[in-house]
Write a protein that holds these residues in place. Structure first.
Motif, PDB file in Angstrom:
ATOM      1  N   VAL A  62      -3.928  -2.565   4.786  1.00 41.03           N
ATOM      2  CA  VAL A  62      -3.286  -3.847   4.479  1.00 41.03           C
ATOM      3  C   VAL A  62      -3.776  -4.392   3.135  1.00 41.03           C
ATOM      4  O   VAL A  62      -3.067  -5.145   2.466  1.00 41.03           O
ATOM      5  CB  VAL A  62      -3.498  -4.857   5.643  1.00 41.03           C
ATOM      6  CG1 VAL A  62      -4.933  -5.354   5.725  1.00 41.03           C
ATOM      7  CG2 VAL A  62      -2.534  -6.031   5.527  1.00 41.03           C
ATOM      8  N   PHE A  63      -4.983  -3.976   2.726  1.00 41.04           N
ATOM      9  CA  PHE A  63      -5.526  -4.391   1.427  1.00 41.04           C
ATOM     10  C   PHE A  63      -5.656  -3.206   0.454  1.00 41.04           C
ATOM     11  O   PHE A  63      -6.521  -3.208  -0.411  1.00 41.04           O
ATOM     12  CB  PHE A  63      -6.906  -5.042   1.604  1.00 41.04           C
ATOM     13  CG  PHE A  63      -6.868  -6.360   2.328  1.00 41.04           C
ATOM     14  CD1 PHE A  63      -6.174  -7.448   1.812  1.00 41.04           C
ATOM     15  CD2 PHE A  63      -7.543  -6.522   3.527  1.00 41.04           C
ATOM     16  CE1 PHE A  63      -6.143  -8.665   2.478  1.00 41.04           C
ATOM     17  CE2 PHE A  63      -7.523  -7.738   4.204  1.00 41.04           C
ATOM     18  CZ  PHE A  63      -6.823  -8.809   3.676  1.00 41.04           C
ATOM     19  N   GLU A  64      -4.818  -2.174   0.637  1.00 39.73           N
ATOM     20  CA  GLU A  64      -4.874  -1.016  -0.274  1.00 39.73           C
ATOM     21  C   GLU A  64      -3.715  -1.131  -1.246  1.00 39.73           C
ATOM     22  O   GLU A  64      -2.557  -1.253  -0.836  1.00 39.73           O
ATOM     23  CB  GLU A  64      -4.717   0.288   0.516  1.00 39.73           C
ATOM     24  CG  GLU A  64      -5.931   0.660   1.296  1.00 39.73           C
ATOM     25  CD  GLU A  64      -6.612   1.902   0.731  1.00 39.73           C
ATOM     26  OE1 GLU A  64      -5.922   2.641   0.000  1.00 39.73           O
ATOM     27  OE2 GLU A  64      -7.797   2.101   1.021  1.00 39.73           O
ATOM     28  N   ILE A  65      -4.012  -1.030  -2.528  1.00 36.69           N
ATOM     29  CA  ILE A  65      -2.965  -1.242  -3.523  1.00 36.69           C
ATOM     30  C   ILE A  65      -1.866  -0.171  -3.436  1.00 36.69           C
ATOM     31  O   ILE A  65      -0.679  -0.484  -3.536  1.00 36.69           O
ATOM     32  CB  ILE A  65      -3.550  -1.375  -4.960  1.00 36.69           C
ATOM     33  CG1 ILE A  65      -2.476  -1.831  -5.935  1.00 36.69           C
ATOM     34  CG2 ILE A  65      -4.264  -0.140  -5.429  1.00 36.69           C
ATOM     35  CD1 ILE A  65      -1.933  -3.221  -5.684  1.00 36.69           C
ATOM     36  N   ASN A  66      -2.216   1.078  -3.149  1.00 39.21           N
ATOM     37  CA  ASN A  66      -1.184   2.122  -3.079  1.00 39.21           C
ATOM     38  C   ASN A  66      -0.275   1.948  -1.864  1.00 39.21           C
ATOM     39  O   ASN A  66       0.923   2.198  -1.927  1.00 39.21           O
ATOM     40  CB  ASN A  66      -1.811   3.516  -3.072  1.00 39.21           C
ATOM     41  CG  ASN A  66      -2.376   3.842  -4.440  1.00 39.21           C
ATOM     42  OD1 ASN A  66      -1.851   3.378  -5.471  1.00 39.21           O
ATOM     43  ND2 ASN A  66      -3.463   4.591  -4.482  1.00 39.21           N
ATOM     44  N   PHE A  67      -0.879   1.481  -0.778  1.00 41.86           N
ATOM     45  CA  PHE A  67      -0.076   1.208   0.413  1.00 41.86           C
ATOM     46  C   PHE A  67       0.865   0.028   0.158  1.00 41.86           C
ATOM     47  O   PHE A  67       2.057   0.070   0.486  1.00 41.86           O
ATOM     48  CB  PHE A  67      -0.989   0.931   1.615  1.00 41.86           C
ATOM     49  CG  PHE A  67      -0.214   0.709   2.881  1.00 41.86           C
ATOM     50  CD1 PHE A  67       0.241   1.788   3.637  1.00 41.86           C
ATOM     51  CD2 PHE A  67       0.100  -0.575   3.315  1.00 41.86           C
ATOM     52  CE1 PHE A  67       0.984   1.589   4.801  1.00 41.86           C
ATOM     53  CE2 PHE A  67       0.842  -0.786   4.472  1.00 41.86           C
ATOM     54  CZ  PHE A  67       1.284   0.295   5.215  1.00 41.86           C
ATOM     55  N   PHE A  68       0.331  -1.014  -0.498  1.00 42.02           N
ATOM     56  CA  PHE A  68       1.130  -2.212  -0.803  1.00 42.02           C
ATOM     57  C   PHE A  68       2.359  -1.849  -1.640  1.00 42.02           C
ATOM     58  O   PHE A  68       3.454  -2.377  -1.437  1.00 42.02           O
ATOM     59  CB  PHE A  68       0.253  -3.236  -1.534  1.00 42.02           C
ATOM     60  CG  PHE A  68       0.952  -4.525  -1.890  1.00 42.02           C
ATOM     61  CD1 PHE A  68       0.963  -5.598  -1.004  1.00 42.02           C
ATOM     62  CD2 PHE A  68       1.591  -4.688  -3.117  1.00 42.02           C
ATOM     63  CE1 PHE A  68       1.600  -6.802  -1.336  1.00 42.02           C
ATOM     64  CE2 PHE A  68       2.234  -5.876  -3.458  1.00 42.02           C
ATOM     65  CZ  PHE A  68       2.238  -6.934  -2.561  1.00 42.02           C
ATOM     66  N   ARG A  69       2.178  -0.938  -2.583  1.00 42.48           N
ATOM     67  CA  ARG A  69       3.308  -0.509  -3.435  1.00 42.48           C
ATOM     68  C   ARG A  69       4.441   0.071  -2.608  1.00 42.48           C
ATOM     69  O   ARG A  69       5.610  -0.102  -2.904  1.00 42.48           O
ATOM     70  CB  ARG A  69       2.846   0.582  -4.420  1.00 42.48           C
ATOM     71  CG  ARG A  69       2.133   0.032  -5.593  1.00 42.48           C
ATOM     72  CD  ARG A  69       1.728   1.116  -6.603  1.00 42.48           C
ATOM     73  NE  ARG A  69       0.912   0.484  -7.611  1.00 42.48           N
ATOM     74  CZ  ARG A  69       1.386  -0.286  -8.567  1.00 42.48           C
ATOM     75  NH1 ARG A  69       2.705  -0.466  -8.683  1.00 42.48           N
ATOM     76  NH2 ARG A  69       0.584  -0.869  -9.411  1.00 42.48           N
ATOM     77  N   ARG A  70       4.065   0.776  -1.529  1.00 40.83           N
ATOM     78  CA  ARG A  70       5.096   1.384  -0.670  1.00 40.83           C
ATOM     79  C   ARG A  70       5.628   0.379   0.334  1.00 40.83           C
ATOM     80  O   ARG A  70       6.809   0.343   0.633  1.00 40.83           O
ATOM     81  CB  ARG A  70       4.503   2.583   0.082  1.00 40.83           C
ATOM     82  CG  ARG A  70       4.141   3.754  -0.809  1.00 40.83           C
ATOM     83  CD  ARG A  70       3.929   5.029   0.025  1.00 40.83           C
ATOM     84  NE  ARG A  70       2.925   4.876   1.073  1.00 40.83           N
ATOM     85  CZ  ARG A  70       1.623   5.051   0.892  1.00 40.83           C
ATOM     86  NH1 ARG A  70       1.171   5.378  -0.304  1.00 40.83           N
ATOM     87  NH2 ARG A  70       0.779   4.911   1.890  1.00 40.83           N
ATOM     88  N   ASN A  71       4.701  -0.438   0.879  1.00 41.14           N
ATOM     89  CA  ASN A  71       5.110  -1.352   1.944  1.00 41.14           C
ATOM     90  C   ASN A  71       4.286  -2.643   1.902  1.00 41.14           C
ATOM     91  O   ASN A  71       3.201  -2.715   2.461  1.00 41.14           O
ATOM     92  CB  ASN A  71       4.940  -0.633   3.300  1.00 41.14           C
ATOM     93  CG  ASN A  71       5.346  -1.526   4.460  1.00 41.14           C
ATOM     94  OD1 ASN A  71       5.919  -2.606   4.263  1.00 41.14           O
ATOM     95  ND2 ASN A  71       5.059  -1.086   5.673  1.00 41.14           N
TER      96      ASN A  71
END
Ligand code: OAD
Length: 270
Positions: A62-71
């Protein structure tokens, strides 16, 4: 030894003495749990234990920048719950304000993004928000700032904000895993070495580089841990003092020993 004994009275005596002029603080989510904001890692009540409903591959995503970019949806879901404005500072925040009023506060390093330090009236120039905050937000692609009021509307409506220039996702200036810490944090690290006293409150000391600040205190600087549990090897130095329990309770005890109990309640009532 700098402290006469390893108890609240000895700590209060040291704080009142002219040997203790510069106090450095390290704060974590445990100072805000009594305000109603969950911490991250407490079993059962911590945020990471309660994120299953967001369908994350692992809680920190939830606080990962690469994950945030996707979702970005899981982060926005959480942001709605954590958005500042709903919460009020705790007695522990008021204690920090009192330290500042007595010109004893050298730096208050915080990992918290709830801005309760500012709301408690602690001067801005004493606060280092090491993991950023919800105060401003920008596009993760073109970095253009996004309007505060619009952001509030989006977050409250449970919608993802997108950049008006390029359509990229908008993210508050919270430091995600995989991002650098703010330059003010890096620049202020040497001030830990100047401290006459380090007080660590409400943190599991698991996230680096923040946790490493505790190692930068000089050998003659007592380190005090005020937390529900022992963490980060605090206790390994002769002048380490562990005060285990709820921070508001321990801070109240300390204020009593300092003769600040009325000031604390007055400050907190404000
Ligand atoms: P954690 O949740 O890891 O640790 C909170 C600590 O506070 C635990 O040791 C609790 O036992 C303790 N605690 C909880 N309530 C307390 C109370 N009322 N009184 C005293 N102690 C209490 O939170 P942090 O250490 O702040 O990063 O977490 C560090 C970072 O990990 C956060 O800044 C966040 C997270 O991933 C980002 O968001 C980038």
């Amino acid at each position: 030894k700098v402290l006469e004994g390893l108890d609240v009275e000895s700590l209060a005596k040291y704080i009142s003495s002219d040997k203790c002029k510069k106090i450095v603080l390290m704060l974590g989510a445990g100072v805000s749990t009594s305000a109603g904001i969950p911490d991250f890692r407490s079993p059962g009540t911590g945020l990471y234990a309660n994120l299953a409903r967001l369908n994350l591959p692992f809680p920190e995503a939830v606080f990962e920048i690469n994950f945030f970019r996707r979702n970005p949806v899981p982060f926005y879901t959480l942001a709605k719950e954590l958005y500042p404005g709903k919460f009020r500072p705790t007695p522990t925040h008021s204690f920090i304000k009192l330290l500042a009023d007595h010109s004893l506060l050298h730096v208050c390093f915080t990992q918290n993004i709830d801005t309760l330090e500012r709301r408690a009236g602690i001067p801005d120039d004493k606060i280092i928000e090491a993991h950023g905050s919800f105060a401003v937000q920008r596009c993760i692609d073109c970095k253009v700032l996004y309007d505060d009021d619009l952001m509030k509307e989006k977050v409250t409506a449970g919608e993802v904000a997108t950049c008006e220039e390029c359509g990229g996702y908008v993210k508050p200036d919270i430091v995600f895993f995989g991002e650098a810490l703010p330059p003010q944090f890096i620049q202020t690290i040497p001030q830990v070495g100047e401290a006459d006293l380090l007080i660590i409150l409400g943190t599991s000391l698991t996230v680096h580089p923040f946790a490493s600040l505790a190692e930068m205190a000089g050998r003659k600087c007592p380190r005090v841990l005020i937390n529900l549990e022992g963490v980060g090897g605090i206790g390994s130095r002769p002048d380490d003092l562990l005060l285990l329990g709820k921070c508001d309770d321990i801070v109240r005890e300390l204020c009593q020993a300092l003769g600040w109990e009325n000031k604390l309640e007055e400050e907190w009532e404000k």
